[in-house]
Scaffold this motif. Structure first.
Motif, PDB file in Angstrom:
ATOM      1  N   ILE A  77       0.870  -1.188   0.000  1.00 63.47           N
ATOM      2  CA  ILE A  77       0.000   0.000   0.000  1.00 63.47           C
ATOM      3  C   ILE A  77       0.906   1.237   0.000  1.00 63.47           C
ATOM      4  O   ILE A  77       1.833   1.315   0.808  1.00 63.47           O
ATOM      5  CB  ILE A  77      -0.903   0.028   1.267  1.00 63.47           C
ATOM      6  N   PRO A  78       0.651   2.217  -0.883  1.00 66.28           N
ATOM      7  CA  PRO A  78       1.482   3.419  -0.900  1.00 66.28           C
ATOM      8  C   PRO A  78       1.476   4.123   0.461  1.00 66.28           C
ATOM      9  O   PRO A  78       0.445   4.159   1.139  1.00 66.28           O
ATOM     10  CB  PRO A  78       0.821   4.297  -1.963  1.00 66.28           C
ATOM     11  N   VAL A  79       2.633   4.672   0.836  1.00 72.60           N
ATOM     12  CA  VAL A  79       2.779   5.356   2.127  1.00 72.60           C
ATOM     13  C   VAL A  79       3.328   6.755   1.896  1.00 72.60           C
ATOM     14  O   VAL A  79       4.207   6.949   1.058  1.00 72.60           O
ATOM     15  CB  VAL A  79       3.752   4.560   3.043  1.00 72.60           C
ATOM     16  N   LEU A  80       2.790   7.707   2.659  1.00 72.46           N
ATOM     17  CA  LEU A  80       3.364   9.047   2.692  1.00 72.46           C
ATOM     18  C   LEU A  80       3.609   9.398   4.154  1.00 72.46           C
ATOM     19  O   LEU A  80       2.670   9.479   4.951  1.00 72.46           O
ATOM     20  CB  LEU A  80       2.397  10.074   2.061  1.00 72.46           C
ATOM     21  N   GLY A  81       4.871   9.585   4.515  1.00 72.03           N
ATOM     22  CA  GLY A  81       5.198   9.987   5.884  1.00 72.03           C
ATOM     23  C   GLY A  81       5.353  11.491   5.943  1.00 72.03           C
ATOM     24  O   GLY A  81       5.988  12.088   5.070  1.00 72.03           O
ATOM     25  N   ILE A  82       4.773  12.096   6.955  1.00 68.15           N
ATOM     26  CA  ILE A  82       4.852  13.554   7.096  1.00 68.15           C
ATOM     27  C   ILE A  82       5.554  13.902   8.410  1.00 68.15           C
ATOM     28  O   ILE A  82       5.159  13.398   9.471  1.00 68.15           O
ATOM     29  CB  ILE A  82       3.435  14.184   7.078  1.00 68.15           C
ATOM     30  N   CYS A  83       6.591  14.750   8.357  1.00 67.56           N
ATOM     31  CA  CYS A  83       7.319  15.239   9.536  1.00 67.56           C
ATOM     32  C   CYS A  83       7.821  14.078  10.402  1.00 67.56           C
ATOM     33  O   CYS A  83       8.641  13.293   9.931  1.00 67.56           O
ATOM     34  CB  CYS A  83       6.446  16.222  10.317  1.00 67.56           C
ATOM     35  N   TYR A  84       7.313  13.897  11.627  1.00 72.22           N
ATOM     36  CA  TYR A  84       7.747  12.742  12.421  1.00 72.22           C
ATOM     37  C   TYR A  84       7.479  11.452  11.647  1.00 72.22           C
ATOM     38  O   TYR A  84       8.264  10.509  11.675  1.00 72.22           O
ATOM     39  CB  TYR A  84       6.992  12.711  13.760  1.00 72.22           C
ATOM     40  N   GLY A  85       6.371  11.438  10.912  1.00 70.12           N
ATOM     41  CA  GLY A  85       6.012  10.272  10.090  1.00 70.12           C
ATOM     42  C   GLY A  85       7.049  10.008   9.009  1.00 70.12           C
ATOM     43  O   GLY A  85       7.283   8.853   8.620  1.00 70.12           O
ATOM     44  N   ALA A  86       7.702  11.072   8.505  1.00 77.06           N
ATOM     45  CA  ALA A  86       8.756  10.918   7.498  1.00 77.06           C
ATOM     46  C   ALA A  86       9.984  10.292   8.138  1.00 77.06           C
ATOM     47  O   ALA A  86      10.591   9.356   7.605  1.00 77.06           O
ATOM     48  CB  ALA A  86       9.108  12.286   6.898  1.00 77.06           C
ATOM     49  N   GLN A  87      10.325  10.811   9.328  1.00 75.45           N
ATOM     50  CA  GLN A  87      11.504  10.270  10.032  1.00 75.45           C
ATOM     51  C   GLN A  87      11.274   8.807  10.417  1.00 75.45           C
ATOM     52  O   GLN A  87      12.158   7.961  10.297  1.00 75.45           O
ATOM     53  CB  GLN A  87      11.793  11.106  11.277  1.00 75.45           C
ATOM     54  N   LEU A  88      10.066   8.516  10.840  1.00 75.40           N
ATOM     55  CA  LEU A  88       9.741   7.143  11.228  1.00 75.40           C
ATOM     56  C   LEU A  88       9.833   6.205  10.017  1.00 75.40           C
ATOM     57  O   LEU A  88      10.343   5.081  10.117  1.00 75.40           O
ATOM     58  CB  LEU A  88       8.316   7.116  11.819  1.00 75.40           C
ATOM     59  N   THR A  89       9.360   6.690   8.869  1.00 74.56           N
ATOM     60  CA  THR A  89       9.440   5.895   7.644  1.00 74.56           C
ATOM     61  C   THR A  89      10.906   5.573   7.341  1.00 74.56           C
ATOM     62  O   THR A  89      11.269   4.428   7.064  1.00 74.56           O
ATOM     63  CB  THR A  89       8.831   6.684   6.450  1.00 74.56           C
ATOM     64  N   ALA A  90      11.761   6.617   7.415  1.00 72.97           N
ATOM     65  CA  ALA A  90      13.184   6.429   7.128  1.00 72.97           C
ATOM     66  C   ALA A  90      13.791   5.445   8.129  1.00 72.97           C
ATOM     67  O   ALA A  90      14.530   4.530   7.763  1.00 72.97           O
ATOM     68  CB  ALA A  90      13.904   7.775   7.203  1.00 72.97           C
ATOM     69  N   TRP A  91      13.456   5.632   9.376  1.00 77.12           N
ATOM     70  CA  TRP A  91      14.019   4.806  10.448  1.00 77.12           C
ATOM     71  C   TRP A  91      13.579   3.340  10.290  1.00 77.12           C
ATOM     72  O   TRP A  91      14.381   2.419  10.398  1.00 77.12           O
ATOM     73  CB  TRP A  91      13.554   5.388  11.779  1.00 77.12           C
ATOM     74  N   MET A  92      12.297   3.131   9.988  1.00 77.33           N
ATOM     75  CA  MET A  92      11.770   1.765   9.822  1.00 77.33           C
ATOM     76  C   MET A  92      12.435   1.066   8.635  1.00 77.33           C
ATOM     77  O   MET A  92      12.591  -0.146   8.616  1.00 77.33           O
ATOM     78  CB  MET A  92      10.255   1.781   9.606  1.00 77.33           C
ATOM     79  N   ALA A  93      12.797   1.873   7.612  1.00 76.85           N
ATOM     80  CA  ALA A  93      13.375   1.277   6.402  1.00 76.85           C
ATOM     81  C   ALA A  93      14.900   1.193   6.485  1.00 76.85           C
ATOM     82  O   ALA A  93      15.550   0.819   5.512  1.00 76.85           O
ATOM     83  CB  ALA A  93      12.946   2.098   5.182  1.00 76.85           C
ATOM     84  N   GLY A  94      15.482   1.580   7.624  1.00 78.08           N
ATOM     85  CA  GLY A  94      16.926   1.416   7.820  1.00 78.08           C
ATOM     86  C   GLY A  94      17.740   2.678   7.626  1.00 78.08           C
ATOM     87  O   GLY A  94      18.972   2.623   7.546  1.00 78.08           O
ATOM     88  N   GLY A  95      17.119   3.837   7.543  1.00 74.46           N
ATOM     89  CA  GLY A  95      17.849   5.091   7.402  1.00 74.46           C
ATOM     90  C   GLY A  95      18.291   5.626   8.759  1.00 74.46           C
ATOM     91  O   GLY A  95      18.092   4.980   9.789  1.00 74.46           O
ATOM     92  N   GLU A  96      18.895   6.807   8.731  1.00 77.13           N
ATOM     93  CA  GLU A  96      19.373   7.390   9.996  1.00 77.13           C
ATOM     94  C   GLU A  96      18.722   8.749  10.244  1.00 77.13           C
ATOM     95  O   GLU A  96      18.531   9.538   9.322  1.00 77.13           O
ATOM     96  CB  GLU A  96      20.892   7.575   9.940  1.00 77.13           C
ATOM     97  N   ILE A  97      18.452   8.976  11.532  1.00 77.14           N
ATOM     98  CA  ILE A  97      17.839  10.247  11.954  1.00 77.14           C
ATOM     99  C   ILE A  97      18.806  10.914  12.934  1.00 77.14           C
ATOM    100  O   ILE A  97      19.401  10.232  13.767  1.00 77.14           O
ATOM    101  CB  ILE A  97      16.504   9.989  12.703  1.00 77.14           C
ATOM    102  N   SER A  98      18.982  12.212  12.842  1.00 76.89           N
ATOM    103  CA  SER A  98      19.842  12.926  13.793  1.00 76.89           C
ATOM    104  C   SER A  98      19.155  14.220  14.206  1.00 76.89           C
ATOM    105  O   SER A  98      18.214  14.669  13.542  1.00 76.89           O
ATOM    106  CB  SER A  98      21.174  13.333  13.163  1.00 76.89           C
ATOM    107  N   THR A  99      19.714  14.794  15.272  1.00 80.49           N
ATOM    108  CA  THR A  99      19.236  16.128  15.639  1.00 80.49           C
ATOM    109  C   THR A  99      19.891  17.100  14.656  1.00 80.49           C
ATOM    110  O   THR A  99      21.107  17.079  14.466  1.00 80.49           O
ATOM    111  CB  THR A  99      19.666  16.471  17.077  1.00 80.49           C
TER     112      THR A  99
END
Ligand code: XMP
Length: 513
Positions: A77-99
């Motif tokens: 199903i297509p997903v669009l992550g917004i703001c925290y949702g974008a970071q969560l999408t990246a994090w769930m898919a193996g990306g990195e989040i920083s301050t």
């Protein structure tokens, strides 16, 4: 109105969750909000055309932050992550989040990549977006490419077009984002393949047909407050079953000037139904005599209303169905709370144990307030009712400071009517979120002719707000305030002074009690 197509707005506690759903519906696609605690199995069965992850106040690395199983990204199903949702999408898919070295707040310039993909199709390479974040995606996950950046945010948008997973650090749902609407449209139509079947045109016909089928030849009862939601339900039910409907209108005497008569006339003149108006002003005044504590007054009004309403329902005898004006925001569970804690349904009436119905009818439970208003207009309800400002359940009871007397009610109703009349005449009615008069428990010295007076102080309150959680006092022109003050002191007896409330919320509230 059909809703074969559905978008899921998965709520991670962001303040804009309802706004996202509203914006999706603006594009004629039905959006449903569920908290992040909803199990994946339910999402799989939901038949969603797309999923939007909302923002949230958290950091993905905080263990107490709302998370979701990464399996959601493999549903197809297509997903669009917004703001925290974008970071969560990246994090769930193996990306990195920083301050981020520098957080971004407010309007920021966005630059899209040369080939920015379907999400940005038709959108200018440079545009303004609304940002509100401290963390950012510092390294996109494998399989994703960066599609937009800002001066301080190297990955302001990313996509994995093959898997139809998209993420934007900014907020497309707020109007400050120049092409937010176009971006959502691209997501819904070009990525999720929606066609747009959420249209209001056939809502009335379909709802009336299904109400007829459900109610058959039984009777239905509705508590009518004169507010928008219950009025629209009354109009729908009247169209569906006519005289099988009985509307009970409890007039506690704390309505605005002539409002009780207006409600009664509207429903008896325009609609086919049984209308019962229960005048219980005396009973309320008796219970409220010498009570000045705001909370006590609220409790007494609530309890008396409950007794009067259910007393009348008992008198009406057996009725199969009970209808109420629950709307969609009343049904949404908050993303912040835990799964079994459901937001208090303030519109859903508390029912005594001895009264049983075969069923509860809530025809507006899928609609947002402005959708309800659109239905009301189509049903021929007067604009005055459909575009009514919010009015508190305890009515003028929370606008009369100190103990409530018949005299203070009369003074307040008259002063409030003058204020509303001038606001309407000068075109301010539709510009402000809410305005009203308050009668204080203060008397002040004045002079009228050669005489000293000692009369009440009236306060005018007018606010602008998006959501009533915060509000600003309205900058009404001095000349208009002067006219209102002049008219009130001349036309309303026992008032010799008028003040204007210049306090925002917080620290004040909109109402005075
Ligand atoms: P406050 O005073 O809390 O008001 O800033 C925010 C909005 O809520 C309305 N309000 C009420 N509505 N029952 C209601 O249905 C109530 O008891 C009540 N108290 C306040 C208020 O008019 C404003 O729109």
């Amino acid at each position: 109105m059909s809703k074969n197509e559905k978008i899921l707005v998965l709520d991670f506690g962001g303040q804009y969750n309802q706004l996202i759903a509203r914006r999706v519906r603006d594009h004629k696609v039905y959006a449903e909000i569920l908290p992040y605690t909803v199990p994946l199995s339910k999402i799989k069965k939901g038949g969603y055309k797309g999923i939007i992850f909302t923002g949230g106040p958290n950091s993905v690395y905080d263990e107490t932050s709302p998370h979701y199983t990464p399996d959601i990204l493999s549903l197809g199903i297509p997903v669009l992550g917004i703001c925290y949702g974008a970071q969560l999408t990246a994090w769930m898919a193996g990306g990195e989040i920083s301050t981020a070295p520098k957080g971004e707040y407010g309007m920021i310039e966005l630059r899209t990549a040369k080939s920015s993909g379907l999400l940005f199709e038709g959108i200018k390479r440079r545009s303004t977006v609304w940002m509100s974040h401290d963390d950012y995606i510092s390294k996109p996950p494998k399989g994703f490419r960066i599609t937009a950046k800002t001066d301080s945010c190297p990955c302001a948008a990313m996509e994995n077009a093959e898997k139809k997973i998209y993420a934007v650090q900014f907020h497309p749902e707020v109007t400050h984002t120049e092409f937010g609407s176009e971006l959502l449209h691209n997501f819904l139509y070009k990525i999720c393949g929606c066609r747009g079947d959420w249209v209001m045109d056939d809502f009335i016909d379909k709802t009336v047909a299904s109400l007829r089928e459900q109610i058959g030849s039984e009777k239905v009862i509705l508590g009518l407050s004169g507010g928008v939601d219950s009025s629209v339900v009354a109009a729908l039910l009247s169209k569906a079953v006519g005289k099988q409907l009985t509307c009970v209108f409890i007039d506690h005497g704390l309505m605005r000037k002539d409002e009780g008569d207006f409600v009664e006339n509207t429903f008896t003149d325009l609609f086919d139904m049984n209308f019962v108006r229960v005048n219980c002003k005396d009973r309320f005044l008796e219970k409220l005599r010498n009570v000045s504590d705001p909370e006590k007054k609220r409790k007494i009004i609530g309890k008396e209303f409950y007794n009067a309403f259910w007393g009348e329902i008992r008198k009406a005898g057996a009725t199969a169905y009970f209808a109420q004006g629950t709307i969609y925001p009343d049904c949404i569970e908050s993303g912040k709370g835990n799964a079994d804690k459901i937001k208090t349904h303030h519109n859903r009436v508390k029912m005594p144990k001895d009264i049983k119905f075969e069923g509860i009818i809530e025809p507006l439970k899928d609609l947002f307030k402005d959708e309800v208003r659109a239905v009301g207009e189509k049903l021929g309800l007067p604009a005055e009712l459909v575009h009514r400002q919010p009015f508190p359940g305890p009515g003028l009871g929370v606008r009369i400071i100190g103990s409530i007397t018949e005299e203070k009610i009369r003074i307040l109703q008259d002063a409030d009517a003058v204020f509303r009349d001038e606001m309407a005449k000068n075109g301010y009615e539709s510009q402000l979120s809410q305005f009203f008069a308050v009668i204080t428990d203060v008397k002040t010295v004045g002079v009228m002719g050669d005489h000293r007076t000692y009369e009440y102080l009236i306060v005018l309150r007018a606010v602008t707000t998006d959501n009533f959680m915060t509000a600003d006092w309205a900058r009404i022109p001095y000349d208009l305030l002067a006219k209102v003050s002049n008219r009130i002191t001349n036309e309303v007896s026992h008032v010799n002074r008028v003040a204007y409330d210049i306090t925002s919320k917080p620290p004040a509230t909109v109402e005075w009690e």
